[in-house]
Design a protein around this motif. Structure first.
Motif, mmCIF file in Angstrom:
data_model
loop_
_atom_site.group_PDB
_atom_site.id
_atom_site.type_symbol
_atom_site.label_atom_id
_atom_site.label_comp_id
_atom_site.label_asym_id
_atom_site.label_seq_id
_atom_site.Cartn_x
_atom_site.Cartn_y
_atom_site.Cartn_z
ATOM 1 N N PRO A 61 0.809 -1.224 0.000
ATOM 2 C CA PRO A 61 0.000 0.000 0.000
ATOM 3 C C PRO A 61 0.846 1.280 0.000
ATOM 4 O O PRO A 61 0.466 2.277 -0.601
ATOM 5 N N TRP A 62 1.981 1.239 0.677
ATOM 6 C CA TRP A 62 2.861 2.405 0.680
ATOM 7 C C TRP A 62 3.433 2.639 -0.710
ATOM 8 O O TRP A 62 3.489 3.758 -1.194
ATOM 9 N N GLU A 65 0.653 4.044 -2.866
ATOM 10 C CA GLU A 65 0.335 5.431 -2.520
ATOM 11 C C GLU A 65 1.396 6.382 -3.052
ATOM 12 O O GLU A 65 1.074 7.424 -3.637
ATOM 13 N N PHE A 66 2.659 6.038 -2.859
ATOM 14 C CA PHE A 66 3.721 6.915 -3.349
ATOM 15 C C PHE A 66 3.709 7.000 -4.870
ATOM 16 O O PHE A 66 3.889 8.073 -5.437
ATOM 17 N N ASP A 68 1.129 6.546 -6.870
ATOM 18 C CA ASP A 68 -0.100 7.170 -7.361
ATOM 19 C C ASP A 68 -0.290 8.620 -6.911
ATOM 20 O O ASP A 68 -0.797 9.445 -7.668
ATOM 21 N N GLN A 69 0.080 8.904 -5.658
ATOM 22 C CA GLN A 69 -0.247 10.204 -5.080
ATOM 23 C C GLN A 69 0.958 11.067 -4.752
ATOM 24 O O GLN A 69 0.804 12.180 -4.267
ATOM 25 N N ASN A 73 2.776 11.992 2.004
ATOM 26 C CA ASN A 73 2.299 11.392 3.250
ATOM 27 C C ASN A 73 3.319 10.410 3.811
ATOM 28 O O ASN A 73 4.042 9.762 3.069
ATOM 29 N N ARG A 139 10.437 8.803 0.739
ATOM 30 C CA ARG A 139 9.969 10.190 0.739
ATOM 31 C C ARG A 139 11.113 11.146 0.468
ATOM 32 O O ARG A 139 10.964 12.104 -0.285
#
Length: 170
Positions: A61-62, A65-66, A68-69, A73, A139
């Protein structure tokens, strides 16, 4: 926060009489419970229940998320430790509790997969630490490569921890 939520000014003090420290502590506790639920769901949904596959499911999921978005976060538990835990015993305790909440279902899942209880506890720490470190690196670098690396490097170690005799009993 209150303005962003379009809430009356006194809302924060009404619902969080301990102020922002209480608000952050409760958010961190929620994050720990959320992570624990996610581990349980991941463990229950694995077609091939191995420690390496469970870890890959925790990381996925991380990575998504990274990809896609973006990389805006991160984990609120780590953010709280980095920003506030040294200055607030309440927040330090809250983050420690959130990590313990997250480790518990992870240890249970590893034990069900045939990992000894002592090794399961140790591997749970390794899995969470590696994931959190890779999140920070991803990140900083704006790259999911650290997430891919930890899955690739830890999978053999994690799967090698399964005692085949224990797995048959589980």
């Amino acid at each position: 926060m209150v303005t962003h939520a379009n809430a009356p000014r006194g809302s924060l003090q009404h619902y969080f009489p301990g102020g922002k420290e209480q608000l952050v502590a409760e958010a961190v506790a929620w994050a720990g419970r959320y992570a624990a639920r996610r581990v349980r769901r991941n463990a229950e949904s694995l077609e091939d229940a191995t420690p390496g596959n469970l870890f890959a499911a925790m990381v996925a999921p991380w990575r998504a998320e990274f990809a896609d978005q973006g990389f805006g976060n991160g984990c609120p538990i780590v953010a709280t430790v980095a920003d506030s835990a040294a200055m607030s015993e309440k927040l330090r305790e809250s983050t420690a509790g959130a990590f313990a909440e997250w480790r518990k279902p992870l240890v249970e899942a590893l034990e069900q997969m045939g990992v000894s209880p002592t090794r399961a506890a140790s591997l749970a720490v390794l899995m969470i630490s590696s994931l959190e470190g890779a999140i920070v690196l991803a990140r900083a670098e704006h790259d999911v490569a650290p997430l891919d690396s930890i899955v690739e490097e830890l999978r053999p170690l994690l799967d090698g921890a399964v005692d085949k005799r224990r797995r048959k009993l589980a």
